[in-house]
Design an enzyme around this catalytic site. Structure first.
Site, mmCIF file in Angstrom:
data_model
loop_
_atom_site.group_PDB
_atom_site.id
_atom_site.type_symbol
_atom_site.label_atom_id
_atom_site.label_comp_id
_atom_site.label_asym_id
_atom_site.label_seq_id
_atom_site.Cartn_x
_atom_site.Cartn_y
_atom_site.Cartn_z
ATOM 1 N N ASP A 32 2.259 1.342 2.600
ATOM 2 C CA ASP A 32 3.173 1.759 3.669
ATOM 3 C C ASP A 32 4.244 2.689 3.087
ATOM 4 O O ASP A 32 4.771 2.445 1.995
ATOM 5 C CB ASP A 32 3.819 0.519 4.296
ATOM 6 C CG ASP A 32 4.482 0.819 5.631
ATOM 7 O OD1 ASP A 32 4.018 0.307 6.653
ATOM 8 O OD2 ASP A 32 5.480 1.575 5.647
ATOM 9 N N HIS A 101 -3.259 -1.319 13.310
ATOM 10 C CA HIS A 101 -3.122 -1.539 11.857
ATOM 11 C C HIS A 101 -2.593 -2.937 11.628
ATOM 12 O O HIS A 101 -1.889 -3.499 12.466
ATOM 13 C CB HIS A 101 -2.197 -0.501 11.220
ATOM 14 C CG HIS A 101 -0.879 -0.356 11.911
ATOM 15 N ND1 HIS A 101 -0.728 0.362 13.079
ATOM 16 C CD2 HIS A 101 0.349 -0.862 11.629
ATOM 17 C CE1 HIS A 101 0.529 0.301 13.475
ATOM 18 N NE2 HIS A 101 1.205 -0.450 12.611
HETATM 19 P P1 5GP Z 1 4.259 -0.483 13.301
HETATM 20 O O1 5GP Z 1 5.751 -0.472 13.530
HETATM 21 O O2 5GP Z 1 3.551 0.459 14.262
HETATM 22 O O3 5GP Z 1 3.665 -1.855 13.289
HETATM 23 O O4 5GP Z 1 4.059 0.050 11.835
HETATM 24 C C1 5GP Z 1 3.923 1.381 11.500
HETATM 25 C C2 5GP Z 1 4.039 1.469 9.997
HETATM 26 O O5 5GP Z 1 3.463 2.664 9.577
HETATM 27 C C3 5GP Z 1 5.487 1.451 9.493
HETATM 28 O O6 5GP Z 1 5.662 0.374 8.582
HETATM 29 C C4 5GP Z 1 5.638 2.805 8.825
HETATM 30 O O7 5GP Z 1 6.429 2.741 7.668
HETATM 31 C C5 5GP Z 1 4.206 3.185 8.502
HETATM 32 N N1 5GP Z 1 3.955 4.615 8.510
HETATM 33 C C6 5GP Z 1 4.253 5.487 9.508
HETATM 34 N N2 5GP Z 1 3.856 6.735 9.177
HETATM 35 C C7 5GP Z 1 3.302 6.644 7.935
HETATM 36 C C8 5GP Z 1 2.702 7.618 7.076
HETATM 37 O O8 5GP Z 1 2.612 8.806 7.366
HETATM 38 N N3 5GP Z 1 2.205 7.138 5.888
HETATM 39 C C9 5GP Z 1 2.285 5.822 5.536
HETATM 40 N N4 5GP Z 1 1.780 5.470 4.343
HETATM 41 N N5 5GP Z 1 2.844 4.890 6.332
HETATM 42 C C10 5GP Z 1 3.345 5.303 7.515
#
Ligand code: 5GP
Ligand code: ZN
Length: 134
Positions: A32, A101
């Site tokens: 992440d 995810h």
């Molecule tokens: P959500 O809030 O949708 O459950 O989690 C999204 C996650 O994706 C977040 O923890 C954020 O840091 C991660 N994330 C968003 N964009 C990117 C990216 O471009 N690369 C990586 N490695 N992680 C990302």
């Protein structure tokens, strides 16, 4: 199916380079970019599904098997003391990227990772309503 406007479709399929811990025909596991703790990783399917409601049943069953393999290996590698698996569905639940995810969040004794909730109390009314409708 891929969504050309989806960043996770691009990451999962290698169109945007990223730190890959594991890859197979169905998934990519990446670090992440904004880790809650050292080693925070994401299991991302290569096909686009917005959330768990939409996820293909066969893939859904593979996710937990892969999560088990990953946290077993990563616990060794990181020397962490435990793991939280977090999976957000919908904006209200904290989802910010609308491609399914699963978060694998290593926990270290004394860390300040804030996963939790205030304990409520199951009421008779809620219990009866839910059990009568399910
Ligand atoms: P959500 O809030 O949708 O459950 O989690 C999204 C996650 O994706 C977040 O923890 C954020 O840091 C991660 N994330 C968003 N964009 C990117 C990216 O471009 N690369 C990586 N490695 N992680 C990302
Ligand atoms: Zn996608």
């Amino acid at each position: 199916m891929k969504d050309e406007n989806c960043i996770f479709c691009k990451l999962a399929n290698g169109e945007i380079p990223t730190s890959t811990l594991y890859e197979d025909e169905d998934f990519r596991v990446i670090l992440d970019a904004n880790p809650a703790s050292k080693g925070h990783a994401l299991i991302i399917p290569k096909e686009h599904y917005a959330n768990l409601y939409e996820l293909d049943d066969e893939l859904a069953s593979k996710v937990l098997v892969l999560a088990k393999k990953m946290i077993t290996k990563l616990t060794d590698v990181l020397g962490c003391d435990g793991y939280n698996l977090v999976q957000n569905n919908g904006e209200t639940a904290g989802q910010t990227v609308f491609h399914f995810h699963l978060h694998l969040i290593p926990r270290y004794k004394g860390d300040a990772v804030g996963i939790g909730w205030k304990l409520g109390k199951l009421t008779e009314g809620d219990k009866e309503e839910i059990l009568s409708k399910i």
